[in-house]
Design a protein around this motif. Structure first.
Motif, PDB file in Angstrom:
ATOM      1  N   GLY A 209       8.703  38.842 -75.568  1.00 27.83           N
ATOM      2  CA  GLY A 209       8.922  38.045 -74.260  1.00 27.83           C
ATOM      3  C   GLY A 209       9.721  38.901 -73.227  1.00 27.83           C
ATOM      4  O   GLY A 209       9.469  38.625 -72.103  1.00 27.83           O
ATOM      5  N   THR A 212       7.955  40.824 -70.388  1.00 25.98           N
ATOM      6  CA  THR A 212       7.398  40.240 -69.054  1.00 25.98           C
ATOM      7  C   THR A 212       8.139  40.034 -68.042  1.00 25.98           C
ATOM      8  O   THR A 212       7.630  39.734 -66.855  1.00 25.98           O
ATOM      9  N   THR A 283       2.516  32.481 -77.338  1.00 21.64           N
ATOM     10  CA  THR A 283       3.083  31.735 -76.106  1.00 21.64           C
ATOM     11  C   THR A 283       2.657  30.355 -76.314  1.00 21.64           C
ATOM     12  O   THR A 283       2.037  29.927 -77.058  1.00 21.64           O
TER      13      THR A 283
END
Length: 331
Positions: A209, A212, A283
């Motif tokens: 993550g 991102t 996700t």
């Protein structure tokens, strides 16, 4: 919006993008089962049909969650699961078993939890240092003969270990961490996979993550697994924001998000190395699946790929707290 098919090694065809099921466990904090199921269904609806899990995720609860989706949609899914890790790695308990008895025990337990009679891709999650890889793969090959497994995979193996395994039975895929900020596999493992006709399945393609741009020290809770990774400690996480900023610069230039650029970079690297690559970002949010799938439409120039290649040099911290737990620690 669909993810077109791609063929890994041993003629295993999957969607061009996969889904990493570990995200739907409590490793990143609590998750609502109903939301997790909705996310899985949405992934399949938009063509992300390669679903990856493991017997250790949630102590088996992740396989049970996926079983609820498979009940009505098994024919639409290319199902991958893993065995070999014992204990709870999130708590620092990193045991491994790869002996024949354990291989057979684990597949039967996984099939029961998954509510299916066969797994499309069965991975050895980590190499057992006390069992020759030839013996483990031979035991896994028995499962192919018996119809419990269709294809075999290996996770975090070295190039030499991969060669030894392929000599026993075809290997469809190697799954290891590979991303803009984790590139050690490019030295030996990726070239060996390309030479041997083995596909590659990068896990954590978005840096758990971080790549991102949405993860900071303040967004990581006390029970988050990322607290166990050196790149997320207080001495590294702020430094590593420079890597995210560099990705965002390219993203702004091509009109995409940092996540989409990170996934597109892996697709380009697969082409550069001459092997099929299927990333498995995880996700909990349906709109993130749509975002990830749209990465398949993002094209990067050679100059942009080269710019992204340089980012690994900005990264502070090792990708694993235990070197031997990943392939680079044994090379």
């Amino acid at each position: 919006m669909t993810a077109s098919p791609i063929t890994l090694g041993d003629n295993l065809t999957t969607s061009q993008l996969g889904f990493g099921g570990m995200a739907l466990t409590p490793v990143y904090g609590a998750v609502e089962p109903a939301d997790a199921l909705a996310t899985l269904h949405h992934a399949i609806d938009v063509g992300v049909t390669f679903i990856d899990t493991a017997n250790v995720y949630g102590g088996g609860s992740n396989e049970q969650l996926i079983a609820a989706v498979l009940r009505d949609r098994r024919a639409e899914v290319q199902l991958a699961t893993k065995f070999g890790i014992t204990g709870n790695p999130a708590a620092g308990d990193r045991g491994v078993r790869g002996d024949r008895d354990y291989v057979r025990q684990c597949i039967d337990e996984s099939l029961q939890r998954l509510g299916t009679d066969t797994v499309d891709l069965y991975y050895l999650h980590r190499l057992d240092p006390n069992t020759p890889i030839e013996d483990t793969v031979a035991a896994m090959a028995e499962l192919v003969t018996e119809g419990k497994v269709r294809h075999l995979g290996l996770s975090e193996v070295t190039a030499a270990e991969l060669r030894r395994a392929v000599a026993v039975h075809p290997i469809a895929a190697v799954q290891s961490e590979w991303s803009i900020w984790s590139r050690d596999v490019e030295s030996n493992v990726v070239p060996a996979a390309a030479e041997l006709g083995v596909g590659f399945v990068p896990y954590a393609p978005l840096g758990r993550g971080f790549l991102t741009g949405t993860v900071t020290a303040d967004t990581i809770s006390s029970n988050d697994i990322r607290n166990h990774f050196p790149r997320f400690d207080d001495g590294s996480i702020d430094t590593n924001r420079a890597a995210v900023a560099a990705i965002q610069t390219v993203a702004d230039a091509v009109g995409a998000t940092a996540a989409q650029v990170s996934l597109a970079w892996l697709r380009h690297k697969g082409s550069d190395f001459g092997l099929p690559v299927v990333s498995i970002p995880g996700t909990r949010k349906q709109h993130r699946i749509d975002e990830n799938v749209s990465s398949l439409d993002v094209d990067l120039s050679a100059a942009q790929v080269a710019e992204l290649d340089s980012i690994a040099g900005l990264v502070s911290g090792e990708r694993s707290a235990v070197a031997s737990w990943v392939s680079s620690g044994r090379e």
